[in-house]
Design an enzyme around this catalytic site. Structure first.
Site, mmCIF file in Angstrom:
data_model
loop_
_atom_site.group_PDB
_atom_site.id
_atom_site.type_symbol
_atom_site.label_atom_id
_atom_site.label_comp_id
_atom_site.label_asym_id
_atom_site.label_seq_id
_atom_site.Cartn_x
_atom_site.Cartn_y
_atom_site.Cartn_z
ATOM 1 N N GLY A 1 22.193 39.584 -4.595
ATOM 2 C CA GLY A 1 23.179 39.301 -3.565
ATOM 3 C C GLY A 1 22.561 38.510 -2.445
ATOM 4 O O GLY A 1 21.553 38.933 -1.872
ATOM 5 N N TYR B 1 21.636 38.424 -17.754
ATOM 6 C CA TYR B 1 21.705 37.559 -16.574
ATOM 7 C C TYR B 1 21.236 38.194 -15.273
ATOM 8 O O TYR B 1 20.473 37.593 -14.533
ATOM 9 C CB TYR B 1 23.147 37.072 -16.402
ATOM 10 C CG TYR B 1 23.352 36.161 -15.207
ATOM 11 C CD1 TYR B 1 23.012 34.819 -15.274
ATOM 12 C CD2 TYR B 1 23.882 36.651 -14.023
ATOM 13 C CE1 TYR B 1 23.189 33.975 -14.177
ATOM 14 C CE2 TYR B 1 24.067 35.819 -12.923
ATOM 15 C CZ TYR B 1 23.717 34.484 -13.014
ATOM 16 O OH TYR B 1 23.895 33.665 -11.935
ATOM 17 N N ASN C 1 26.056 49.810 -5.122
ATOM 18 C CA ASN C 1 26.053 48.687 -6.055
ATOM 19 C C ASN C 1 27.068 48.959 -7.149
ATOM 20 O O ASN C 1 26.978 49.971 -7.835
ATOM 21 C CB ASN C 1 24.653 48.512 -6.655
ATOM 22 C CG ASN C 1 24.621 47.598 -7.870
ATOM 23 O OD1 ASN C 1 23.901 47.838 -8.821
ATOM 24 N ND2 ASN C 1 25.399 46.543 -7.849
ATOM 25 N N GLY C 2 28.021 48.063 -7.314
ATOM 26 C CA GLY C 2 29.010 48.225 -8.368
ATOM 27 C C GLY C 2 30.416 48.013 -7.844
ATOM 28 O O GLY C 2 30.627 47.312 -6.854
ATOM 29 N N CYS D 1 25.580 43.651 -5.724
ATOM 30 C CA CYS D 1 24.549 43.978 -4.754
ATOM 31 C C CYS D 1 23.369 44.702 -5.370
ATOM 32 O O CYS D 1 23.341 45.003 -6.555
ATOM 33 C CB CYS D 1 25.132 44.824 -3.622
ATOM 34 S SG CYS D 1 25.999 46.287 -4.190
#
Length: 491
Positions: free
Chosen positions: A50, A265, A125-126, A24
């Site tokens: 996301g 990426y 996030n994570g 996310c």
């Protein structure tokens, strides 16, 4: 033949099923008259992190407002009515790709809870590597959970803290959790940000019209014309209020180890992550790959979109023409799983099609950012041959992925990673290329501007290539990888 079957399953025929996915992106702003509209714009810029769900929580005059939806930001937060319902001068938002918990509305963030000292909303996030263990402890102690997201664990821990202030409760929660995270949180008086002690996930501080912003990437600042101030440090909590900014260290100072896949990426090419231009790093990766493994060829073709900067660097270093030999249709959503193999194959072409005029009769070098299961690579190589390519040489702008991730990247179990089950020649035969080569780990570190990888204390989190995980993997040790995935969905 192979531990990774070449037969069709749901992922084999979905062009998105063979890519790495990040969990996310987060965005928060404090004290701005257009808070929710700005958060929506910031989430647009973070959409690449996301695409399954998005949410915004705002605060206005004693009331928290929440809008959480499945789908893209633009499909859910572009109308005036939705933004007007998110009243207030402070707001946080989240875009999600689920790695922990299913994509159901109760898992969509930001999550919110009423604590003894006031409301607290959290977006994360994570991935927490001990969330399952803590969740079970909480449930056994009488807690009632509403989601399967590990973010809810943070709310429960903060609620149970005996500290008097919400910020102190939040820090108490951070000191119980393990893993990788960048968090934004909203109270009735403050915007709070936190970055994990290793700095694995990114978080930056910015400013717009004299008001402070916390977000995952600098591209989200650029889209609204905000000024970048600095990266949030690893192990740091940032507290923003009417009094200004307060910095609190909740973990001891240590060398930062950001996730190297942010550069390969995940991050948008126009972002700057920890002081490094993502675009420049990806071009440097391509140059290193060409120095290591440039074949005799006529043209260089990127696998869009993430392979483009590396392919540019490769072409420049190898002295070969760069051609868009694959055209991506950006107006197609996730490929539906179709009932027959023939229709499924056609579904792949909805997103990627060969540019026959550029590749027919040519010896081509295909450059992609990574190779996971290999199923997409099989389709791309076949597509090139069907369009008349004389030779197809595949070059991967990262080392072989041989270990799964547990920090927010959606990787399969190790036995489904092609590089973990095949040697180089086996992988080449599997995808059907004339030759195959990966960037070496030393080459990757050279592209990052390092003389060499520090084996004792690596400069980056690179466990997918090396198996050196930077934190404890508590849940994995208890449950094992397959059982862990099942429990995360079931809890």
């Amino acid at each position: 033949m192979s531990a990774v079957s070449a037969s069709a399953d749901a992922h084999d025929w979905d062009i998105d099923g063979d890519t790495l996915r990040e969990e996310c992106g987060v965005f928060g702003i404090y004290g701005h008259d257009d808070a929710s509209a700005i958060v929506a714009l910031g989430l647009h810029a973070l959409q690449h992190r996301g695409q399954e769900a998005a949410g915004i929580v705002s605060y206005d005059d004693g009331v928290f407002h929440s809008e959480r939806r499945q789908g893209l930001v633009g499909d859910n937060f572009s109308d005036r009515g939705t933004i007007e319902r998110l009243a207030g001068r402070s707001a946080i938002g989240h875009v999600r790709y689920s790695t922990t918990g299913g994509t159901i509305l109760r898992n969509v963030q930001p999550l919110f809870a009423e604590l003894a000292g006031g409301g607290l909303s959290v977006a994360h996030n994570g991935n927490l590597t001990n969330a399952l263990s803590i969740r079970r402890e909480l449930v056994q102690d009488g807690a009632i959970t509403q989601s399967t997201s590990d973010t809810e664990v943070i709310l429960h821990l903060a609620a149970r803290s005996r500290k008097p202030r919400i910020v102190e409760r939040f820090i108490d929660a951070l000191q119980r959790i393990e893993g990788a995270y960048a968090i934004v949180a909203l109270t009735n008086k403050k915007l709070i940000g936190a970055r994990d002690p290793m700095g694995i996930r990114p978080l930056v501080l910015g400013e717009l019209d004299g008001r402070y912003i916390l977000t995952s990437e600098t591209c989200a600042l650029d889209i609204i014309g905000a000024r970048f101030i600095r990266d949030v440090e690893n192990g740091e909590v940032i507290v923003i209020s009417e009094e200004g900014i307060e910095s609190i260290r909740f973990a001891e100072k240590r060398p930062m180890r950001p996730c190297i896949f942010e550069y390969i990426y995940f991050a948008r090419p126009d972002s700057v992550v920890n002081g490094k231009s993502v675009y420049a790093v990806r071009k440097a990766i391509g140059r290193e790959l060409a120095r290591e493994a440039a074949p005799q060829a006529d043209i260089v073709v990127p696998v869009p979109d993430s392979g483009v900067p590396a392919a540019l660097g490769f072409a420049q270093e190898a002295g070969l023409p760069f051609e868009m030999g694959i055209i991506r249709n950006h107006y197609v959503g996730r490929t539906f799983i179709q009932p027959t193999q023939t229709v499924r194959e056609l579904g792949v072409r909805m997103k990627h099609s060969a540019n026959r005029a550029a590749i027919e009769g040519k010896r081509i070098v295909l450059v992609d950012d990574s190779l996971v299961r290999g199923t997409t690579s099989v389709k791309i190589v076949k597509m090139m041959r069907d369009a008349g390519a004389r030779e197809v040489h595949f070059r991967i702008a990262s080392p072989p992925i041989t270990f799964p991730d547990f920090y927010g990247i959606d990787t399969p179990e190790r036995e489904k990673l092609l590089a973990a089950t095949h040697d180089l020649e086996g992988m080449r035969r599997y995808i059907g290329a004339d030759s195959l080569a990966f960037l070496s780990i030393p080459g990757l570190y050279r592209a990052m501007g390092e003389d060499a990888r520090d084996e004792a204390c690596p400069q980056y989190t690179d466990h997918c290539f090396t198996g050196q995980y930077p934190t404890a993997l508590t849940d994995l040790a208890i449950a094992g990888p397959k059982r862990l995935a099942m429990l995360a969905e079931a809890d």
